[in-house]
Enzyme design. Sequence first.
Site, mmCIF file in Angstrom:
data_model
loop_
_atom_site.group_PDB
_atom_site.id
_atom_site.type_symbol
_atom_site.label_atom_id
_atom_site.label_comp_id
_atom_site.label_asym_id
_atom_site.label_seq_id
_atom_site.Cartn_x
_atom_site.Cartn_y
_atom_site.Cartn_z
ATOM 1 N N LYS A 257 8.270 7.343 4.442
ATOM 2 C CA LYS A 257 9.269 6.126 5.279
ATOM 3 C C LYS A 257 10.528 6.219 5.587
ATOM 4 O O LYS A 257 11.878 5.645 6.176
ATOM 5 C CB LYS A 257 8.482 5.012 4.670
ATOM 6 C CG LYS A 257 9.542 3.748 4.389
ATOM 7 C CD LYS A 257 9.436 3.129 5.948
ATOM 8 C CE LYS A 257 9.954 1.698 6.578
ATOM 9 N NZ LYS A 257 10.983 0.976 5.266
ATOM 10 N N ASP A 258 10.897 6.751 3.916
ATOM 11 C CA ASP A 258 12.503 6.807 3.748
ATOM 12 C C ASP A 258 13.612 7.406 3.863
ATOM 13 O O ASP A 258 13.594 8.792 2.836
ATOM 14 C CB ASP A 258 13.277 6.034 2.418
ATOM 15 C CG ASP A 258 12.705 4.218 2.060
ATOM 16 O OD1 ASP A 258 13.294 3.936 2.784
ATOM 17 O OD2 ASP A 258 11.390 4.749 2.418
ATOM 18 N N GLU B 45 0.916 -1.317 -0.237
ATOM 19 C CA GLU B 45 0.207 0.075 0.064
ATOM 20 C C GLU B 45 0.971 0.795 0.436
ATOM 21 O O GLU B 45 0.151 2.158 -0.584
ATOM 22 C CB GLU B 45 -1.401 0.463 1.287
ATOM 23 C CG GLU B 45 -2.497 -0.400 0.534
ATOM 24 C CD GLU B 45 -3.113 -0.068 -0.475
ATOM 25 O OE1 GLU B 45 -3.789 0.915 -0.235
ATOM 26 O OE2 GLU B 45 -3.790 -0.785 -0.810
ATOM 27 N N HIS C 172 3.408 1.925 -1.367
ATOM 28 C CA HIS C 172 3.790 1.921 -3.192
ATOM 29 C C HIS C 172 2.527 2.461 -3.586
ATOM 30 O O HIS C 172 2.599 3.798 -4.885
ATOM 31 C CB HIS C 172 4.181 0.931 -3.542
ATOM 32 C CG HIS C 172 5.503 0.508 -3.736
ATOM 33 N ND1 HIS C 172 5.219 -1.004 -2.465
ATOM 34 C CD2 HIS C 172 6.925 0.620 -3.417
ATOM 35 C CE1 HIS C 172 7.051 -1.166 -2.291
ATOM 36 N NE2 HIS C 172 7.741 -0.082 -3.063
HETATM 37 P P1 AMP Z 1 11.185 1.025 -2.334
HETATM 38 O O1 AMP Z 1 10.288 -0.210 -3.407
HETATM 39 O O2 AMP Z 1 10.731 -0.091 -0.743
HETATM 40 O O3 AMP Z 1 12.009 1.015 -2.950
HETATM 41 O O4 AMP Z 1 10.298 1.814 -2.231
HETATM 42 C C1 AMP Z 1 9.552 2.985 -3.907
HETATM 43 C C2 AMP Z 1 8.884 4.216 -2.899
HETATM 44 O O5 AMP Z 1 7.734 3.978 -2.097
HETATM 45 C C3 AMP Z 1 10.552 4.976 -1.682
HETATM 46 O O6 AMP Z 1 10.153 6.235 -2.158
HETATM 47 C C4 AMP Z 1 9.946 4.407 -0.609
HETATM 48 O O7 AMP Z 1 9.916 5.548 0.016
HETATM 49 C C5 AMP Z 1 8.435 4.613 -0.846
HETATM 50 N N1 AMP Z 1 7.279 3.507 -0.007
HETATM 51 C C6 AMP Z 1 8.416 2.802 1.052
HETATM 52 N N2 AMP Z 1 7.442 1.584 1.937
HETATM 53 C C7 AMP Z 1 6.694 3.192 1.948
HETATM 54 C C8 AMP Z 1 5.785 3.139 3.545
HETATM 55 N N3 AMP Z 1 4.726 2.414 3.862
HETATM 56 N N4 AMP Z 1 4.632 4.138 3.495
HETATM 57 C C9 AMP Z 1 5.000 5.067 1.936
HETATM 58 N N5 AMP Z 1 5.734 4.480 1.678
HETATM 59 C C10 AMP Z 1 7.169 3.806 1.740
#
Ligand code: AMP
Length: 249
Positions: A145-146, A31, A33
């Site tokens: 989150k990041d 959710e 993403h």
């Molecule tokens: P990732 O695929 O883990 O690299 O994440 C892709 C994007 O989704 C990054 O900008 C993350 O910061 C964001 N993201 C990951 N987890 C969450 C979350 N729980 N809530 C909001 N955004 C997130």
Amino acid sequence: MKLVRTAEELREVLDPDRPTGLVPTMGAFHEGHLSLFRTARAENDLVVASLFVNPAQFGQGEDLERYPRDEERDLALAQQEGVDVVYAPGADEIYPPGFQTWVEVEELGRTLEGAHRPGHFRGVATVCLKLFNLVRPQRAYFGQKDAQQAAVLKRMVRDLALAVEIRVLPTVRDPDGLALSSRNEYLSPEERQAALSLPRALRARDPSLLDGLEVDYFEEADFEPRVLAAAVRVGRTRLIDNVVLEGET
Ligand code: AMP
């Protein structure tokens, strides 16, 4: 929705006259993403999601090989959310033979996560700059989150005068408080229970609630907005989370 794998295919589906939003991801959608996709959909004419497990942002001994991958499921979810184009390049497409140009956001990239994952933000900044150049989005979407990743990328955009707006959206959590993460898939039921002390400790601003977990850091950081950020290890799984201390995300 179109799936493209090369810069050439990407050029064919992009349109410089259409305001474009880019959502960079490493797949294994949840959710968090999907909330980025929805906002990008609402704010842009064309929505591009990139799906690339970026080897350059993983250190030696980290989880690059076992990182969850399920392209078919991800494509179905992206389509449901109205993504127009998924760009899913191979590693050679992003890092062709002879590749040797890197972006280093020096100070910001060395603290907290950067101190525990040397080279991580160099990998993140470089792949994002390359994606910005390939897609030429007006806006790019990231999760709070990041928090440090968002701060590093905003700094890069300012320092290099890039023509993209970094949009940072709130952290999406499970009802029990755990921030959604692709890495949550690694957790056993017992580990997941133990991991709940991470959001609890952050909410309470009380690191003693992390007793029993291995803590990499539990620290305030001036990231615009200011956050309290933490990283812990639960078994073999490393989790990060943060709470905003002031201002809006
Ligand atoms: P990732 O695929 O883990 O690299 O994440 C892709 C994007 O989704 C990054 O900008 C993350 O910061 C964001 N993201 C990951 N987890 C969450 C979350 N729980 N809530 C909001 N955004 C997130």
